[in-house]
Design a protein around this motif. Structure first.
Motif, PDB file in Angstrom:
ATOM      1  N   ALA A  31       0.818  -1.213   0.000  1.00  0.00           N
ATOM      2  CA  ALA A  31       0.000   0.000   0.000  1.00  0.00           C
ATOM      3  C   ALA A  31       0.850   1.261   0.000  1.00  0.00           C
ATOM      4  O   ALA A  31       0.456   2.289  -0.560  1.00  0.00           O
ATOM      5  CB  ALA A  31      -0.931  -0.013   1.214  1.00  0.00           C
ATOM      6  N   ALA A  32       2.032   1.187   0.605  1.00  0.00           N
ATOM      7  CA  ALA A  32       2.929   2.343   0.649  1.00  0.00           C
ATOM      8  C   ALA A  32       3.786   2.451  -0.597  1.00  0.00           C
ATOM      9  O   ALA A  32       4.613   3.365  -0.707  1.00  0.00           O
ATOM     10  CB  ALA A  32       3.822   2.252   1.884  1.00  0.00           C
ATOM     11  N   GLY A  33       3.616   1.532  -1.539  1.00  0.00           N
ATOM     12  CA  GLY A  33       4.380   1.574  -2.781  1.00  0.00           C
ATOM     13  C   GLY A  33       5.830   1.181  -2.605  1.00  0.00           C
ATOM     14  O   GLY A  33       6.689   1.612  -3.393  1.00  0.00           O
ATOM     15  N   LEU A  34       6.127   0.354  -1.586  1.00  0.00           N
ATOM     16  CA  LEU A  34       7.513   0.000  -1.283  1.00  0.00           C
ATOM     17  C   LEU A  34       7.922  -1.352  -1.845  1.00  0.00           C
ATOM     18  O   LEU A  34       9.100  -1.719  -1.756  1.00  0.00           O
ATOM     19  CB  LEU A  34       7.722  -0.021   0.237  1.00  0.00           C
ATOM     20  N   ALA A  35       7.003  -2.113  -2.402  1.00  0.00           N
ATOM     21  CA  ALA A  35       7.328  -3.458  -2.857  1.00  0.00           C
ATOM     22  C   ALA A  35       8.341  -3.415  -3.994  1.00  0.00           C
ATOM     23  O   ALA A  35       8.266  -2.572  -4.893  1.00  0.00           O
ATOM     24  CB  ALA A  35       6.059  -4.175  -3.307  1.00  0.00           C
ATOM     25  N   VAL A  36       9.308  -4.304  -3.908  1.00  0.00           N
ATOM     26  CA  VAL A  36      10.315  -4.451  -4.969  1.00  0.00           C
ATOM     27  C   VAL A  36      10.160  -5.847  -5.549  1.00  0.00           C
ATOM     28  O   VAL A  36       9.596  -6.746  -4.921  1.00  0.00           O
ATOM     29  CB  VAL A  36      11.738  -4.236  -4.429  1.00  0.00           C
ATOM     30  N   PRO A  37      10.636  -6.093  -6.776  1.00  0.00           N
ATOM     31  CA  PRO A  37      10.469  -7.417  -7.397  1.00  0.00           C
ATOM     32  C   PRO A  37      11.058  -8.532  -6.538  1.00  0.00           C
ATOM     33  O   PRO A  37      12.135  -8.401  -5.952  1.00  0.00           O
ATOM     34  CB  PRO A  37      11.236  -7.275  -8.723  1.00  0.00           C
ATOM     35  N   ASN A  38      10.308  -9.622  -6.475  1.00  0.00           N
ATOM     36  CA  ASN A  38      10.736 -10.848  -5.790  1.00  0.00           C
ATOM     37  C   ASN A  38      10.918 -10.676  -4.279  1.00  0.00           C
ATOM     38  O   ASN A  38      11.609 -11.475  -3.636  1.00  0.00           O
ATOM     39  CB  ASN A  38      12.029 -11.394  -6.407  1.00  0.00           C
ATOM     40  N   LEU A  39      10.293  -9.662  -3.725  1.00  0.00           N
ATOM     41  CA  LEU A  39      10.341  -9.483  -2.271  1.00  0.00           C
ATOM     42  C   LEU A  39       9.494 -10.568  -1.601  1.00  0.00           C
ATOM     43  O   LEU A  39       8.393 -10.884  -2.049  1.00  0.00           O
ATOM     44  CB  LEU A  39       9.799  -8.104  -1.893  1.00  0.00           C
ATOM     45  N   THR A  40      10.041 -11.149  -0.538  1.00  0.00           N
ATOM     46  CA  THR A  40       9.300 -12.129   0.236  1.00  0.00           C
ATOM     47  C   THR A  40       9.240 -11.665   1.688  1.00  0.00           C
ATOM     48  O   THR A  40       9.939 -10.737   2.086  1.00  0.00           O
ATOM     49  CB  THR A  40       9.959 -13.518   0.168  1.00  0.00           C
TER      50      THR A  40
END
Length: 831
Positions: A601-610
């Protein structure tokens, strides 16, 4: 399962029958009263006889260390069965375990559960604990949670190393030892007066040895010793009631350590050999290894400390202040093959630690006495590891990924470079040498505590002790971690949709063929913190306490019953496997429309984050203990029976590239420790110690274990026995002194250590059984000269100490083996 009280009651009855056995448990600051023949101890921070000291604590004196030819702290466990010491992947990583509890090596964000003190100063990380020390007076092992007598709370136990104070008579010691593997150890120290009230001591040591593991590819020798140090001390003795001691020390390590053996040569071994690489395949007890460059272990450890002791009437005041620093650089070929798969796995670590302690103790003649103290801890850690791919990795990955046949929906050719051929990645960008993950962690820890205890003499025989420790701990971490591995940054689910896979099926490996390549994405991008969701802070407050009843049955036998708690603050996972918790982030690709989470929701996700863990919460220790001590002419004994538990035990599991740090909801151990000493004649002393441990993960839903292909996978370990903790540990030793003349003695020493067979790692059927037979014979001549011959691990017993998933080699398993037989001779001169 029978209740705890029932088991303790049964074993209390057993302890009452043990008066025919003897014990060799001495405590802090042990000395012999020449007039009374009694052992005087101050484990409880005040002088008392051993029998009147109701604490489970063992001591190894300087004389015992010399006779047993203990070369460093790794050897100490042969004399103390409740202590286990293991060296891991570098000279800077050593783990201390007491009663089956211990952690802290490998990951600088974790303080150890077993606290190490040297001359009253806390050493917070293993790199600051392993230097050789001249003129050791004794090494003490306090078992169980320690809080009310030490400002720095320790949830599992304490190792306290004490060196000899400067003397007001000139004297000293010099020794030179030579052994196999060209081992040379030289130690010397001198002490004496500067004036009527000032004395000094200065000592130094050199410890060098060739490695005992040979690299088949380069011919280099691994597991060598190359360390030296100096230590000086100044004592101001203004009067019998006031003294100040200053200590300064510096030691340096520069070694090629530590070699890894191949235990299981998995499906990746063929690819390694196809590249021309070598593996000493499936040879777990080998004294050989294969790498393409030597390891680097450069460690500097230094510090200054001062301690002032003042007696005013019925009160003793002690002040201790210290600054400690560790500077270390390590680098190793972490794929442990002669192929250049992992080009670099290095770490620079700078640790600065400031501590201060003040305590006051009473010496009243009456019914009441107390100790009260305050402690301050301030530590800064800068940790900068990096792992980069080697020049062979691209070809290695292509071999593992295989080829895409012609005629299908995907372009034919090597599967690993498919994404270059379809234009998703630049040509030649995947698996390039020098790509990797580059990490920087800035760690700050501030803690204060107040501690103390009071003793109430209810009768001449019965004493009640109550103690407390209040700790306030604050940690802050800032990370700057960057991954430049192009392949690990690609979202294979999203790319699958570009190749025509329906979005609803893009996360299905049976439909999206690219997902078979995810095992090669082991260096994904990292979500740095603090960020909008994670503040990078922990805030812990705890009140620990101790309640004890001690009873003196007669002049020879005493007993005690203790209930105590302990605490260790939260620890941060300073590794590339540090992940946001599942509460903050639910893994998945945006293509699959996963549920929302704070990170996304905060737009912090990066590819392949677990998801995973950023930190582990605090450890809370609890122990119920019954003890019985006896001292008679020629023999004595010490029996402790305990039920000890850690709630929130901080498990630190190596995954192959990083660490999973998680709390076990509860881990407990029921056991007993019996230490004995028997002197049938003045010339002969025999000791025997036995430890029994029955540990259990009462609850560990977030645990990890090895799967059948040796990957580290989430596993509910509740109800399982923790790996690596032997059921029985035994240590037997003896000294015999033959007087050849008025000035000449012949001293024989032997000791034997045994640990029962136990699985090495959770989920593994690979086990370890330890035995070590050590011996020495010393000819003590007149005038202070001594000549010795010694040997350690004389039976050349071989076993694996630790196992872990091989780096970048799914399905393979690596490990460390123990040190082989060593022997040599020694010349010593005392003056």
């Amino acid at each position: 399962m029978r209740p705890i009280g029932f088991r303790l009651a049964i074993l209390a009855g057993v302890s009452l029958l043990a008066t025919a056995v003897s014990a060799q448990e001495v405590a802090a600051q042990a000395e012999i009263d020449e007039n009374e023949g009694l052992i005087i101890v101050t484990a409880s921070k005040r002088a008392a006889t051993l029998q009147d000291t109701p604490i489970s604590v063992s001591v190894t004196t300087g004389a015992q260390i010399e006779q047993a030819q203990v070369r460093d702290l790794l050897d100490l466990q042969t004399l103390v069965p409740s202590l286990r010491v293991s060296q891991l992947q570098s000279s800077a990583n050593t783990n201390f375990i007491i009663r089956g509890f211990g952690n802290g090596a490998n990951n600088p964000g974790i303080e150890p559960s077993v606290g190490v003190f040297i001359d009253g100063v806390y050493r917070s990380r293993s790199a600051a604990q392993i230097g050789d020390l001249p003129n050791i007076e004794r090494v003490e092992v306090l078992r169980g949670p320690q809080s009310t007598l030490f400002g720095k709370n320790a949830s599992a136990g304490i190792i306290s190393i004490v060196t000899r104070e400067p003397q007001f008579e000139f004297g000293g010691n010099a020794e030179l030892s030579y052994g196999n593997f060209n081992a040379i150890i030289a130690r010397a120290d001198i002490t004496g007066p500067i004036s009527e009230n000032i004395a000094f001591s200065i000592g130094g040591n050199i410890n060098k040895r060739d490695g005992f593991i040979t690299d088949l590819a380069s011919g280099s020798e691994f597991n060598e010793r190359d360390r030296w140090g100096v230590r000086s001390s100044l004592l101001f003795q203004a009067s019998d009631d006031f003294k100040i001691r200053f200590i300064g020390d510096y030691d340096k390590i520069d070694e090629n350590c530590c070699a890894v053996v191949n235990i299981v040569d998995g499906p990746t071994g063929g690819a390694v050999r196809a590249l021309g690489g070598r593996i000493d395949s499936a040879n777990p007890l080998a004294l050989t290894s294969t790498t393409n460059f030597d390891s680097e272990n450069e460690i500097e450890n230094y510090g200054l400390s001062g301690q002032a002791d003042l007696a005013v009437g019925a009160f003793d005041l002690t002040l201790i202040g210290a600054y400690r620093a560790v500077r270390s650089f390590t680098n190793q070929d972490s794929d442990f093959t002669s192929a250049d798969l992992i080009g670099r796995n290095s770490a620079e670590t700078d640790i600065d630690t400031y501590t201060a302690e003040a305590r006051i103790a009473s010496n009243f003649d009456g019914f009441f006495n107390f100790l009260l103290g305050a402690y301050y801890f301030h530590e800064n850690i800068e940790f900068s590891p990096q792992l980069s791919l080697g020049r062979d990795f691209r070809n290695y990955a292509s071999l593992l990924a295989g080829n895409i046949p012609a005629g299908g929906p995907l372009p034919a050719g090597p599967a690993y470079t498919l994404l270059e051929r379809i234009g998703v990645a630049p040509v030649g960008s995947l698996g390039g040498a020098g790509q990797g993950v580059f990490e920087n962690y800035d760690y700050r820890n501030r803690a204060i505590s107040a501690f103390g205890q009071a003793d109430f003499s209810l009768t001449d025989q019965l004493t009640l002790t109550a103690g407390f420790n209040y700790t306030r701990d604050r940690k802050n971490v800032v990370t700057d971690v960057r991954s430049t591995d192009v392949f690990s940054s690609l979202d294979l689910v999203a790319i699958g949709t570009l190749l025509g896979v329906p979005p609803s099926l893009a996360a299905n490996p049976a439909v999206n063929p690219l997902l078979g390549l995810q095992a090669l994405q082991f260096l994904p991008q990292f979500l740095n913190f603090p960020n909008a969701v994670e503040d990078g802070r922990t805030r812990d407050n705890d009140l620990s306490y101790t309640l004890r009843l001690a009873y003196k049955f007669n002049d020879n036998i005493s007993g005690y019953a203790t209930y105590a708690t302990g605490f260790k603050a939260s620890s941060f996972n300073l590794s590339r496997d540090s992940r946001p918790t599942r509460a903050n982030f639910i893994p998945g690709s945006p293509v699959t429309n996963p549920p929302s989470s704070p990170v996304r929701a905060a737009g912090l996700a990066v590819p392949n984050l677990t998801s995973g863990t950023r930190f582990a919460g605090p450890e809370d220790a609890e122990v119920y203990e019954l003890g019985l001590k006896g001292q008679f002419d020629g023999f004595g004994f010490n029996l402790a029976v305990f039920q000890q538990a850690l709630k929130g035990f901080q498990g630190n599991i190596f995954t192959g590239t990083g660490f999973v740090l998680a709390n076990a909801e509860k881990q407990s151990t029921f056991g007993f420790e019996l230490d004995t000493s028997f002197t049938p004649i003045r010339a002969l002393n025999i000791t025997a110690s036995l430890t029994y441990l029955n540990p259990t993960f009462d609850s560990f839903t977030g645990g990890s274990a090895l799967n059948p292909t040796f990957g580290t996978v989430p596993t509910d370990l509740s109800g399982q026995r923790p790996a690596g903790i032997p059921e029985f540990s035994l240590s037997v030793g003896g000294n015999y002194t033959a007087n050849l003349s008025d000035t000449t003695r012949l001293i024989f020493h032997a000791d034997y250590q045994h640990e029962s067979n136990v699985p090495i790692a959770q989920g593994s059927n690979i086990s370890r059984e330890v035995e070590s037979l050590n011996a020495s014979v010393t000819l003590a001549l007149g005038g202070g000269f001594e000549v010795s011959a010694w040997g350690r691990n004389l039976t050349d017993a071989a076993y694996i100490t630790t196992i872990f998933p091989s780096v970048a080699q799914a399905g393979s398993l690596s490990g460390y083996r123990n040190q082989p037989r060593t022997y040599g001779g020694l010349v010593r001169y005392r003056f």
